[in-house]
Design a protein around this motif. Sequence first.
Motif, PDB file in Angstrom:
ATOM      1  N   HIS A 328       0.855  -1.306   0.054  1.00 44.05           N
ATOM      2  CA  HIS A 328      -0.035   0.032  -0.054  1.00 44.05           C
ATOM      3  C   HIS A 328       0.755   1.166   0.038  1.00 44.05           C
ATOM      4  O   HIS A 328       2.058   1.276   0.520  1.00 44.05           O
ATOM      5  CB  HIS A 328      -0.800  -0.111   1.203  1.00 44.05           C
ATOM      6  CG  HIS A 328      -2.064  -1.292   1.252  1.00 44.05           C
ATOM      7  ND1 HIS A 328      -1.893  -2.289   1.301  1.00 44.05           N
ATOM      8  CD2 HIS A 328      -3.463  -0.962   0.732  1.00 44.05           C
ATOM      9  CE1 HIS A 328      -2.938  -2.997   1.241  1.00 44.05           C
ATOM     10  NE2 HIS A 328      -3.914  -2.040   0.903  1.00 44.05           N
ATOM     11  N   THR A 332      -1.795   7.541   0.782  1.00 39.98           N
ATOM     12  CA  THR A 332      -3.294   7.344   0.617  1.00 39.98           C
ATOM     13  C   THR A 332      -4.102   6.325   0.928  1.00 39.98           C
ATOM     14  O   THR A 332      -5.308   6.324   0.973  1.00 39.98           O
ATOM     15  CB  THR A 332      -3.368   7.359  -1.136  1.00 39.98           C
ATOM     16  OG1 THR A 332      -2.828   6.467  -1.669  1.00 39.98           O
ATOM     17  CG2 THR A 332      -2.824   8.858  -1.677  1.00 39.98           C
ATOM     18  N   LEU A 334      -4.103   3.510  -0.883  1.00 40.99           N
ATOM     19  CA  LEU A 334      -4.294   2.697  -1.765  1.00 40.99           C
ATOM     20  C   LEU A 334      -3.271   1.771  -2.166  1.00 40.99           C
ATOM     21  O   LEU A 334      -2.136   1.907  -1.518  1.00 40.99           O
ATOM     22  CB  LEU A 334      -4.568   3.678  -3.012  1.00 40.99           C
ATOM     23  CG  LEU A 334      -5.572   4.707  -2.882  1.00 40.99           C
ATOM     24  CD1 LEU A 334      -5.408   5.708  -4.122  1.00 40.99           C
ATOM     25  CD2 LEU A 334      -7.032   4.235  -2.665  1.00 40.99           C
ATOM     26  N   ASN A 336      -0.188   0.102  -3.791  1.00 37.25           N
ATOM     27  CA  ASN A 336       1.095   0.645  -4.695  1.00 37.25           C
ATOM     28  C   ASN A 336       1.106   0.039  -5.945  1.00 37.25           C
ATOM     29  O   ASN A 336       0.524  -0.764  -6.416  1.00 37.25           O
ATOM     30  CB  ASN A 336       2.289   0.810  -3.814  1.00 37.25           C
ATOM     31  CG  ASN A 336       2.611  -0.506  -3.313  1.00 37.25           C
ATOM     32  OD1 ASN A 336       2.364  -1.558  -3.941  1.00 37.25           O
ATOM     33  ND2 ASN A 336       3.298  -0.744  -2.339  1.00 37.25           N
ATOM     34  N   ALA A 386      -7.556  10.767  -3.849  1.00 42.82           N
ATOM     35  CA  ALA A 386      -7.652   9.390  -3.811  1.00 42.82           C
ATOM     36  C   ALA A 386      -8.719   9.021  -2.816  1.00 42.82           C
ATOM     37  O   ALA A 386      -9.687   8.161  -3.507  1.00 42.82           O
ATOM     38  CB  ALA A 386      -6.524   8.901  -2.940  1.00 42.82           C
ATOM     39  N   SER A 387      -9.423   9.901  -2.123  1.00 42.06           N
ATOM     40  CA  SER A 387     -10.743   9.784  -1.394  1.00 42.06           C
ATOM     41  C   SER A 387     -11.795   9.883  -2.345  1.00 42.06           C
ATOM     42  O   SER A 387     -12.820   9.109  -2.430  1.00 42.06           O
ATOM     43  CB  SER A 387     -10.745  10.730  -0.223  1.00 42.06           C
ATOM     44  OG  SER A 387      -9.892  10.349   0.713  1.00 42.06           O
ATOM     45  N   ARG A 390     -11.875   6.749  -4.691  1.00 40.68           N
ATOM     46  CA  ARG A 390     -12.365   5.494  -3.952  1.00 40.68           C
ATOM     47  C   ARG A 390     -13.909   5.656  -3.709  1.00 40.68           C
ATOM     48  O   ARG A 390     -14.526   4.527  -3.811  1.00 40.68           O
ATOM     49  CB  ARG A 390     -11.602   5.480  -2.634  1.00 40.68           C
ATOM     50  CG  ARG A 390     -12.033   4.199  -1.686  1.00 40.68           C
ATOM     51  CD  ARG A 390     -11.551   4.368  -0.408  1.00 40.68           C
ATOM     52  NE  ARG A 390      -9.667   4.038  -0.359  1.00 40.68           N
ATOM     53  CZ  ARG A 390      -9.076   5.159   0.007  1.00 40.68           C
ATOM     54  NH1 ARG A 390      -9.486   6.251   0.567  1.00 40.68           N
ATOM     55  NH2 ARG A 390      -7.843   5.013  -0.115  1.00 40.68           N
ATOM     56  N   VAL A 399      -7.861  -0.053  -7.005  1.00 35.00           N
ATOM     57  CA  VAL A 399      -7.487   1.291  -7.245  1.00 35.00           C
ATOM     58  C   VAL A 399      -6.002   1.127  -6.586  1.00 35.00           C
ATOM     59  O   VAL A 399      -6.091   0.907  -5.681  1.00 35.00           O
ATOM     60  CB  VAL A 399      -8.561   2.267  -6.667  1.00 35.00           C
ATOM     61  CG1 VAL A 399      -8.732   2.012  -5.201  1.00 35.00           C
ATOM     62  CG2 VAL A 399      -7.767   3.599  -7.150  1.00 35.00           C
ATOM     63  N   ALA A 400      -5.292   1.801  -7.471  1.00 37.97           N
ATOM     64  CA  ALA A 400      -3.858   2.106  -6.878  1.00 37.97           C
ATOM     65  C   ALA A 400      -3.290   3.310  -7.284  1.00 37.97           C
ATOM     66  O   ALA A 400      -3.781   3.949  -8.093  1.00 37.97           O
ATOM     67  CB  ALA A 400      -2.934   1.133  -7.454  1.00 37.97           C
ATOM     68  N   ARG A 401      -2.358   3.962  -6.564  1.00 39.11           N
ATOM     69  CA  ARG A 401      -1.538   5.051  -6.787  1.00 39.11           C
ATOM     70  C   ARG A 401      -0.404   4.677  -7.533  1.00 39.11           C
ATOM     71  O   ARG A 401       0.490   3.811  -7.035  1.00 39.11           O
ATOM     72  CB  ARG A 401      -1.460   5.805  -5.422  1.00 39.11           C
ATOM     73  CG  ARG A 401      -0.391   6.933  -5.856  1.00 39.11           C
ATOM     74  CD  ARG A 401      -0.073   7.823  -4.645  1.00 39.11           C
ATOM     75  NE  ARG A 401       0.898   9.009  -4.990  1.00 39.11           N
ATOM     76  CZ  ARG A 401       1.509   9.654  -3.976  1.00 39.11           C
ATOM     77  NH1 ARG A 401       1.581   9.281  -2.723  1.00 39.11           N
ATOM     78  NH2 ARG A 401       2.081  10.918  -4.355  1.00 39.11           N
ATOM     79  N   PHE A 407      -3.127   7.628 -10.913  1.00 36.41           N
ATOM     80  CA  PHE A 407      -3.929   6.702 -10.156  1.00 36.41           C
ATOM     81  C   PHE A 407      -4.325   5.575 -11.387  1.00 36.41           C
ATOM     82  O   PHE A 407      -4.560   6.012 -12.457  1.00 36.41           O
ATOM     83  CB  PHE A 407      -5.044   7.095  -9.388  1.00 36.41           C
ATOM     84  CG  PHE A 407      -4.588   8.214  -8.596  1.00 36.41           C
ATOM     85  CD1 PHE A 407      -4.557   7.833  -7.283  1.00 36.41           C
ATOM     86  CD2 PHE A 407      -4.492   9.584  -8.753  1.00 36.41           C
ATOM     87  CE1 PHE A 407      -4.146   8.763  -6.158  1.00 36.41           C
ATOM     88  CE2 PHE A 407      -4.386  10.468  -7.648  1.00 36.41           C
ATOM     89  CZ  PHE A 407      -4.084  10.135  -6.478  1.00 36.41           C
ATOM     90  N   VAL A 409      -7.082   2.556 -11.947  1.00 36.94           N
ATOM     91  CA  VAL A 409      -8.370   1.656 -11.553  1.00 36.94           C
ATOM     92  C   VAL A 409      -8.589   0.538 -12.381  1.00 36.94           C
ATOM     93  O   VAL A 409      -8.504   0.721 -13.855  1.00 36.94           O
ATOM     94  CB  VAL A 409      -9.628   2.500 -11.734  1.00 36.94           C
ATOM     95  CG1 VAL A 409     -11.083   1.768 -11.434  1.00 36.94           C
ATOM     96  CG2 VAL A 409      -9.537   3.648 -10.767  1.00 36.94           C
TER      97      VAL A 409
END
Length: 529
Positions: A328, A332, A334, A336, A386-387, A390, A399-401, A407, A409
């Motif tokens: 992660h 965020t 999210l 990685n 990020a919020s 999500r 979902v990932a940064r 980002f 998805v």
Amino acid sequence: MTVSEEQSTTARHRLEMWWSTVLLAGIAIGLAVLLLVDRQPLSLLTMAAVVIGALTMIGIGLWRHRPERPLPWYLLSASAVLFATGTATREIDDHAMHPIDDLFTLAGYFGIGVAATLWLRPRQVRANYDLLLDSALIGLGALLASWTFLISPILQSHDTTVNTLVAATYPVLDALLLTLVAHSMATATRSETSLRLLHVGLIAVLIGDLGYSLDTVGSAPVGHEILPAPLLLAYLIVGVAALHPTMATLGAPRRIHPHHSRQRASFIAVALIVASLVPVVGSSLDTLDRAVVSSLCALLLIGVLVRSERAIVRSARSERRAQYQADHDMLTGLLNRSALLRALNRNREYWIEQPLCLLFIDLDGFKMVNDSYGHAVGDELITNAASRIRRVIRHDDVVARYGGDEFVVLASLERQEAAMLAERLLGAFVRPFELSAGEIPITASVGLACGSPHSSEDTIYDLIRYADSAMYHAKEYSLGYAFHDDLHHGADTRHGGDTRHGTADSGRRIWRPSGRSHNASGKSASTAV
């Protein structure tokens, strides 16, 4: 500080060092005399000199370093006097003044226990329950050995009831004192030289008391005249501890992480070995002995099981935390990049029969925000973005940064559903972000690449590359979002077709939000979706 003041301070320190050296030398000579000359008057005189020297060193340390909490040192000084009085009374009258001599000694134990508690109480220790459990197990092991080799033989002696109970009290107090010492040693740091010296001094007290207990049951390995030596050595060590500058910090509140877990485990292993030898050594134990030994062994084993269970739980928790940190993004929460690249293989049963679409999201104008307001505001913007992402995606979507302001998805969607998700994602960035630096308008560009793991040779690396290319195309022409396969139709997306409302020639699905424009500062804004 003037030159004369510095010279005065230096001279005073030299005088203190000279007196300290003289005291240490005198105590060392006294110990040598005690060991070499077996004469009671000379032994008592030596003991008095050693005690006076130790008290003098404690006084010098209190005067020189002026600790904020001097009460434990006063208690330690009083305990030294009480111990010496009890020992001297015992030596002069040859145990004729029982239990008066023991009352002095027990009062000395009480002073030491209170001083140790005062020093330990302000120390805030993380994972305190584990440390207390280890210390209690060490104390139980010591009590088990004491019962087998000391308390039980004392109780079986033919002395009076009062003398027997008083003599049996010493091993119990030794076990409690050992528990305090073990707890203190586990939290001591290398910078606390004075506390480490006190540990050595208390261990010397325990050794001396063990000698007296063995002498009581008639199994002392040394002569009676040698028994006061560990106690006098303890006085010497306590005096040296009082002279060290770190004595002023003892008892001060501090947050200390417990360590030396392996050393504590070694002590516990020794306690278990003692427990396993008790049935062999004490094969002729009576009913009371068997009940006490069985109870102590049961408590010891239960404690070891609890300690093992807590260690397993702590290890599993640490492993989960490490795995979470490895998968992660810490800013965020999210996934990685590395976790994203493993997403298809990790849940291949879920993805294998599903349509697959990857959306690559990039924030427009993020670099300008980062340069204008600083990295702290930039991190705040990334967290809020990020919020919002999500909240838009479904529960089963990944979902990932991917990095920076990018980002990704990964969703099980058909092409039309993916376009609708892209529109919702762009709509999430219509409202400006309320950050600590004020309201900041930020929009996004989305690139989409669709495929199917069971029918296509495209890997997730290919999908990321395709979606990244489509995202740059959408960003370059302010399209909002674009599909990668539409880029290969040969049509110029800047002309032809009503691209504003989601339809275009040749079946293209390239969408441009109406009212999307760039302001003079280079930031893009979207007023409608």
